[in-house]
Design an enzyme around this catalytic site. Structure first.
Site, short mmCIF file in Angstrom:
data_model
loop_
_atom_site.label_atom_id
_atom_site.label_comp_id
_atom_site.label_asym_id
_atom_site.label_seq_id
_atom_site.Cartn_x
_atom_site.Cartn_y
_atom_site.Cartn_z
N CYS A 1 -13.70 -11.31 19.71
CA CYS A 1 -12.84 -10.39 19.30
C CYS A 1 -11.39 -9.74 19.54
O CYS A 1 -10.89 -8.25 19.12
CB CYS A 1 -13.22 -9.62 17.73
SG CYS A 1 -14.11 -8.39 18.51
N GLU B 1 -30.28 -9.55 21.54
CA GLU B 1 -29.19 -8.28 20.39
C GLU B 1 -29.80 -6.90 20.83
O GLU B 1 -30.98 -7.19 21.04
CB GLU B 1 -29.01 -8.71 18.83
CG GLU B 1 -28.60 -7.50 18.01
CD GLU B 1 -27.34 -7.10 18.45
OE1 GLU B 1 -26.70 -7.38 17.78
OE2 GLU B 1 -27.30 -5.54 18.60
N CYS C 1 1.05 -1.07 -0.15
CA CYS C 1 -0.56 0.00 0.36
C CYS C 1 1.03 1.42 0.05
O CYS C 1 1.98 1.26 1.13
CB CYS C 1 -0.85 -0.41 1.26
SG CYS C 1 -1.81 1.57 1.43
N ASP D 1 -21.03 -13.89 21.26
CA ASP D 1 -20.32 -13.08 20.19
C ASP D 1 -20.06 -11.81 20.78
O ASP D 1 -20.81 -11.12 20.06
CB ASP D 1 -20.47 -13.18 18.94
CG ASP D 1 -20.04 -13.34 17.84
OD1 ASP D 1 -18.59 -12.45 18.72
OD2 ASP D 1 -19.70 -12.60 16.04
N GLN E 1 -20.13 -9.27 9.62
CA GLN E 1 -18.77 -9.37 10.08
C GLN E 1 -18.24 -8.93 8.65
O GLN E 1 -18.62 -8.57 7.69
CB GLN E 1 -18.88 -11.40 9.74
CG GLN E 1 -19.20 -11.83 11.10
CD GLN E 1 -17.98 -11.32 12.31
OE1 GLN E 1 -16.78 -10.60 12.72
NE2 GLN E 1 -18.61 -11.93 13.51
C1 SAM Z 1 -19.31 -8.80 17.17
S1 SAM Z 1 -20.25 -8.45 17.24
C2 SAM Z 1 -21.69 -10.36 16.98
C3 SAM Z 1 -22.98 -10.04 15.82
C4 SAM Z 1 -23.27 -11.96 15.20
N1 SAM Z 1 -22.94 -12.44 16.48
C5 SAM Z 1 -22.28 -11.86 14.08
O1 SAM Z 1 -20.75 -12.61 14.24
O2 SAM Z 1 -22.50 -11.67 12.99
C6 SAM Z 1 -21.36 -8.07 18.63
C7 SAM Z 1 -23.27 -7.95 18.40
O3 SAM Z 1 -23.16 -7.68 19.88
C8 SAM Z 1 -24.24 -5.77 19.75
N2 SAM Z 1 -23.88 -6.39 21.45
C9 SAM Z 1 -23.31 -4.92 22.35
N3 SAM Z 1 -23.39 -5.05 23.41
C10 SAM Z 1 -25.19 -5.33 23.71
C11 SAM Z 1 -25.27 -6.38 24.78
N4 SAM Z 1 -25.37 -5.18 25.74
N5 SAM Z 1 -25.94 -6.92 24.84
C12 SAM Z 1 -26.59 -7.69 23.76
N6 SAM Z 1 -25.97 -7.41 22.44
C13 SAM Z 1 -25.03 -6.64 22.50
C14 SAM Z 1 -24.20 -5.33 19.52
O4 SAM Z 1 -25.16 -4.96 18.22
C15 SAM Z 1 -22.98 -6.45 18.10
O5 SAM Z 1 -24.15 -6.81 17.09
#
Ligand code: SAM
Length: 463
Positions: free
Chosen positions: A415, A340, A78, A388, A290
């Site tokens: 992550c 969620e 890059c 997740d 993702q």
């Molecule tokens: C790393 S992402 C994972 C989403 C999904 N499992 C995927 O693989 O696409 C984390 C998710 O947690 C949600 N989130 C954050 N804090 C939360 C909470 N306290 N309770 C429920 N969901 C939450 C975010 O909005 C996001 O969609």
């Protein structure tokens, strides 16, 4: 007692041998036990370094010249790599990136979670670790009266004005950014000026379905009114048939957060579609999806393998986003419950279940830490829980609720190895033994790493 003084002074030129690398990708070299952190230096290298910051127990340096190069050093492809903060590892071979990420997971589990002697598999990498991102959000600025787009220079809010491409993002995203900037510029739309808090266009976001080739453009503006709006939208959608959705997101705040609360569809559908592993997903502007679909398939396959479903299980998918993991699991489970916090994501999840004729998945809006105890009180007894969470990991009350529900198995997708290790320790104290860890490289060329972890309830605790 004598005060220990650091063995180096600011601006001093020193020669160092690098032994290690931090999780941010900086080389670590020591002078008489005193560590200096030097970006772009690789383990095994000898280099001349200018000391730029001296603290009591450690310092920072700038790489001036490598005296002995590591065989893992490569030329970053890059042209703005050293200015942009987006990637941190383009100067390192991909093999070394994968190894470094596995070590990072191993170290975090050992130091924070006190978890040792379990299999941490080699990181699953990409065959072609470039052009993988399906989403880009790029700041808009102005220079000599013209609109410019580019990422911010490291540790600043100055746009890199010679950034033409981002080679970790899908090519279509690059093309769309250029196109929207050019059309908006021609129509006299102004860029938002952070310092003066004036102007209109803050960011352009492009999301594309790698499987379906559908694209969504999101214009993030300070105010609702966009001059020449009709012409702008018309030109975008007539010139680029892959665009299936144009959305405006309004963010009037003085903030670093990119998206504001309000979104409206300017043209087309409120979402685009993409497909992973034969499941079709509707994705709207604000939903988490993702960013690397090729690796997501590998990640979810591993999560499914660790969940070891037979078709008879009740499963909870916590932090479910738009239901991606839930729908993967639903094919092999009796029933899946997803939770969620973002309402738009849950309406996408419900839409996605319908779209794929999946009837055994139910979705709930709420904070996982509040919904879990409520589910427990309702008598829900899951066999498997998949989590997740975002980078900050799980809330302690969530972990406790999960322990109280006593599922046989937990699959933790993370992550952030540090918060993962912290949470695994709590789960361990609650009777869940970590069995295996699989790192998956979702973000090549950057220091980020994703993991899937398999945990089982200890035999003794099941009584
Ligand atoms: C790393 S992402 C994972 C989403 C999904 N499992 C995927 O693989 O696409 C984390 C998710 O947690 C949600 N989130 C954050 N804090 C939360 C909470 N306290 N309770 C429920 N969901 C939450 C975010 O909005 C996001 O969609």
């Amino acid at each position: 007692m004598t005060k220990k003084t650091p063995p180096v002074k600011k601006n001093e030129l020193v020669e160092l041998i690098f032994e290690d690398i931090t999780h941010e990708g900086a080389g670590v070299g020591k002078i008489g036990g005193y560590p200096l952190f030097v970006p772009y230096a690789l383990p095994g290298e000898k280099a001349k370094v200018k000391v730029i910051n001296v603290k009591k127990n450690f310092g920072f340096g700038k790489l001036v010249e490598t005296v002995e190069e590591s065989p893992a050093r490569v030329d970053p492809p890059c042209n703005v790599y050293y200015k942009c903060g987006g990637c941190q590892l383009q100067h390192m071979s991909y093999e070394m990136q994968l190894e470094m990420k596995r070590n990072q997971v191993q170290n975090a589990l050992k130091k924070i979670g006190h978890i040792v002697d379990i299999p941490i598999h080699p990181t699953i990498g990409m065959e072609d670790p470039w052009r993988y991102r399906n989403k880009v959000q790029i700041p808009v600025g102005s220079q000599n009266g013209e609109l410019i787009t580019g990422f911010y220079r490291k540790r600043s809010h100055d746009i890199i004005d010679d950034m033409e491409r981002c080679i970790i993002t899908d090519e279509v995203n690059d093309r769309m950014i250029d196109a929207v900037r050019e059309i908006a510029n021609r129509l006299g739309i102004s860029a938002y000026d952070e310092e003066k808090n004036r102007g209109l266009l803050r960011h352009i976001m492009v999301r594309s379905g790698q499987e379906t080739k559908q694209t969504m453009i999101v214009l993030i503006t300070k105010k609702e009114k966009i001059p020449a709006l009709e012409k702008l939208v018309d030109e975008i959608v007539k010139t680029y048939p892959e665009v299936k959705s144009v959305v405006q997101n309004i963010n009037p705040e003085r903030t670093n957060v990119i998206l504001g609360k309000k979104s409206k569809v300017l043209w087309g559908d409120p979402y685009i579609y993409d497909e992973i592993g034969g499941i079709r997903f509707a994705i709207s502007a604000k939903s988490f999806y993702q960013v690397n679909p090729v690796q997501t398939k590998k990640l979810y396959d591993k999560a499914l393998e660790y969940a070891a479903l037979t078709g008879k299980e009740t499963v909870i998918d916590a932090y479910c986003g738009i239901g991606t993991i839930s729908l993967f699991l639903a094919k092999n489970a009796k029933k899946v419950y997803g939770v969620e916090v973002v309402p738009e994501a849950i309406s996408d999840a419900k839409e996605n279940a319908k779209l794929n004729q999946i009837e055994n998945a139910e979705f709930f809006v709420g904070q996982a830490e509040k919904v879990m105890p409520w589910w427990k009180a309702q008598g829900l007894r899951p066999d498997v829980i998949v989590v997740d969470p975002p980078r900050k990991g799980c809330d302690e009350s969530f972990l406790q609720a999960m322990i109280d529900m006593k599922p046989k198995r937990i699959v933790y997708v993370s992550c952030n190895p540090s918060t993962l290790a912290r949470d695994l320790k709590i789960l361990d104290e609650g009777g869940y033994e970590t069995k295996e860890v699989q790192p998956v490289d979702m973000f090549p060329q950057t220091t980020h790493i994703e993991c899937v972890v398999w945990l089982e309830l200890d035999f003794v605790d099941q009584k």
